[in-house]
Design a protein around this motif. Structure first.
Motif, PDB file in Angstrom:
ATOM      1  N   LEU A   1       0.662  -1.337   0.051  1.00 52.81           N
ATOM      2  CA  LEU A   1      -0.094  -0.193   0.328  1.00 52.81           C
ATOM      3  C   LEU A   1       0.950   1.558   0.125  1.00 52.81           C
ATOM      4  N   GLN A   2       1.605   1.045   0.743  1.00 52.66           N
ATOM      5  CA  GLN A   2       2.966   2.538   0.854  1.00 52.66           C
ATOM      6  C   GLN A   2       3.226   2.163  -0.281  1.00 52.66           C
ATOM      7  N   GLN A   3       4.031   1.500  -0.726  1.00 55.95           N
ATOM      8  CA  GLN A   3       4.596   1.117  -2.681  1.00 55.95           C
ATOM      9  C   GLN A   3       3.602   2.475  -3.717  1.00 55.95           C
ATOM     10  N   ALA A   4       2.060   1.663  -3.195  1.00 59.26           N
ATOM     11  CA  ALA A   4       1.620   1.823  -4.586  1.00 59.26           C
ATOM     12  C   ALA A   4       1.242   3.256  -3.993  1.00 59.26           C
ATOM     13  N   TYR A   5       0.996   3.667  -3.056  1.00 60.09           N
ATOM     14  CA  TYR A   5       0.556   5.347  -2.929  1.00 60.09           C
ATOM     15  C   TYR A   5       1.490   6.532  -2.795  1.00 60.09           C
ATOM     16  N   ALA A   6       2.895   5.886  -3.006  1.00 60.70           N
ATOM     17  CA  ALA A   6       4.022   6.125  -3.037  1.00 60.70           C
ATOM     18  C   ALA A   6       4.232   6.477  -5.158  1.00 60.70           C
ATOM     19  N   ALA A   7       3.809   5.597  -5.952  1.00 62.13           N
ATOM     20  CA  ALA A   7       3.732   5.228  -7.225  1.00 62.13           C
ATOM     21  C   ALA A   7       4.097   6.413  -8.042  1.00 62.13           C
ATOM     22  N   LYS A   8       4.826   6.853  -9.030  1.00 59.55           N
ATOM     23  CA  LYS A   8       4.382   8.014  -9.482  1.00 59.55           C
ATOM     24  C   LYS A   8       4.950   7.655 -10.887  1.00 59.55           C
ATOM     25  N   THR A   9       4.724   5.964 -11.100  1.00 61.76           N
ATOM     26  CA  THR A   9       4.935   5.797 -12.688  1.00 61.76           C
ATOM     27  C   THR A   9       4.051   5.024 -12.432  1.00 61.76           C
ATOM     28  N   TYR A  10       3.156   4.398 -14.024  1.00 61.54           N
ATOM     29  CA  TYR A  10       3.219   3.293 -13.852  1.00 61.54           C
ATOM     30  C   TYR A  10       3.852   2.369 -14.171  1.00 61.54           C
ATOM     31  N   GLY A  11       4.812   2.408 -14.211  1.00 60.51           N
ATOM     32  CA  GLY A  11       6.203   0.860 -13.846  1.00 60.51           C
ATOM     33  C   GLY A  11       6.117   1.272 -11.992  1.00 60.51           C
ATOM     34  N   ASP A  12       6.037   2.195 -11.434  1.00 61.89           N
ATOM     35  CA  ASP A  12       6.334   1.617  -9.906  1.00 61.89           C
ATOM     36  C   ASP A  12       5.451   1.008  -9.654  1.00 61.89           C
ATOM     37  N   LEU A  13       3.664   0.879 -10.212  1.00 62.54           N
ATOM     38  CA  LEU A  13       2.418   0.647 -10.132  1.00 62.54           C
ATOM     39  C   LEU A  13       2.626  -1.249 -10.367  1.00 62.54           C
ATOM     40  N   ASP A  14       3.577  -1.505 -10.959  1.00 61.55           N
ATOM     41  CA  ASP A  14       3.287  -2.295 -11.843  1.00 61.55           C
ATOM     42  C   ASP A  14       4.055  -3.745 -10.861  1.00 61.55           C
ATOM     43  N   GLY A  15       3.826  -4.878 -10.698  1.00 58.49           N
ATOM     44  CA  GLY A  15       4.172  -5.684 -10.080  1.00 58.49           C
ATOM     45  C   GLY A  15       3.392  -6.169  -8.581  1.00 58.49           C
ATOM     46  N   LEU A  16       3.211  -4.692  -8.162  1.00 54.73           N
ATOM     47  CA  LEU A  16       2.110  -4.437  -7.155  1.00 54.73           C
ATOM     48  C   LEU A  16       1.084  -5.844  -6.702  1.00 54.73           C
ATOM     49  N   LEU A  17       0.507  -6.128  -7.748  1.00 54.02           N
ATOM     50  CA  LEU A  17      -0.817  -7.334  -7.769  1.00 54.02           C
ATOM     51  C   LEU A  17      -0.801  -8.265  -8.802  1.00 54.02           C
TER      52      LEU A  17
END
Length: 141
Positions: A38-54
Motif C-alpha cells: 500500500l505504501q508503494q502504491a501511494y508513493a508510485a509516480k509512474t505506471y512502472g512503479d505500480l506494476d508488480g504490486l498485483l
C-alpha cells in the motif's frame, strides 16, 4: 515514451490500493505485506512503479488497463436508464426535505393539540426549498 515512464494518476493509485484491500480481506495478503504494498502504491509516480504490486494476486487486473486517450469516449446512457437515475435522485433529495417537513408537521400538530387550538401552520415554510428544488431539477431534466 513508454507506458512504464508515464505518470500515474491518483485514480490509478487508488484502484491498486482498492485491489490490495480486497486481497487482504480475502486472506491473500498478510497485514505487513499489505501495508508495504500500500505504501508503494501511494508513493508510485509512474505506471512502472505500480506494476508488480498485483501480479501475484489472482483475479486482479493489472494497472495497465488505464487508457491514455486524452478524450475518452463515454457512452450516452439510454433514456430509460437516465430517467430511472433521475427518479432515484429526486426521491433521495425529496425524501430528505419530505422527512423534515413531516417532522415539522408532527411538531406543529403536537403543539396545536397541547395548546388546545390550532396554531399557525409554520411547516408550510419548509415546503419552499423542497418545491424550488423540485422545479429546478424538473427544468434541468
Amino acid at each position: 515514451m513508454g507506458r512504464d515512464e508515464m505518470r500515474a494518476a491518483d485514480s490509478d493509485r487508488q484502484a491498486v490500493a482498492d485491489k490490495l484491500k480486497k486481497a487482504l480481506d480475502e486472506g491473500r495478503l498478510e497485514l505487513a505485506e499489505y501495508d508495504e504494498r500500500l505504501q508503494q502504491a501511494y508513493a508510485a509516480k509512474t505506471y512502472g512503479d505500480l506494476d508488480g504490486l498485483l501480479d501475484d494476486i489472482p483475479g486482479t487486473a493489472p494497472a495497465r488497463t488505464h487508457t491514455t486517450d486524452p478524450a475518452p469516449h463515454t457512452a450516452t446512457p439510454l433514456p430509460a436508464v437516465r430517467s430511472e437515475r433521475a427518479g432515484q435522485l429526486v426521491k433521495a433529495w425529496l425524501g430528505g426535505f419530505g422527512g423534515i417537513f413531516v417532522v415539522g408537521t408532527v411538531i406543529w400538530l403536537v403543539s396545536s393539540i397541547g395548546s388546545g387550538h390550532p396554531q399557525y401552520f409554520w411547516p408550510v415554510w419548509l415546503l419552499i426549498p423542497m418545491v424550488l428544488g423540485a422545479l429546478g431539477r424538473w427544468r434541468r431534466g
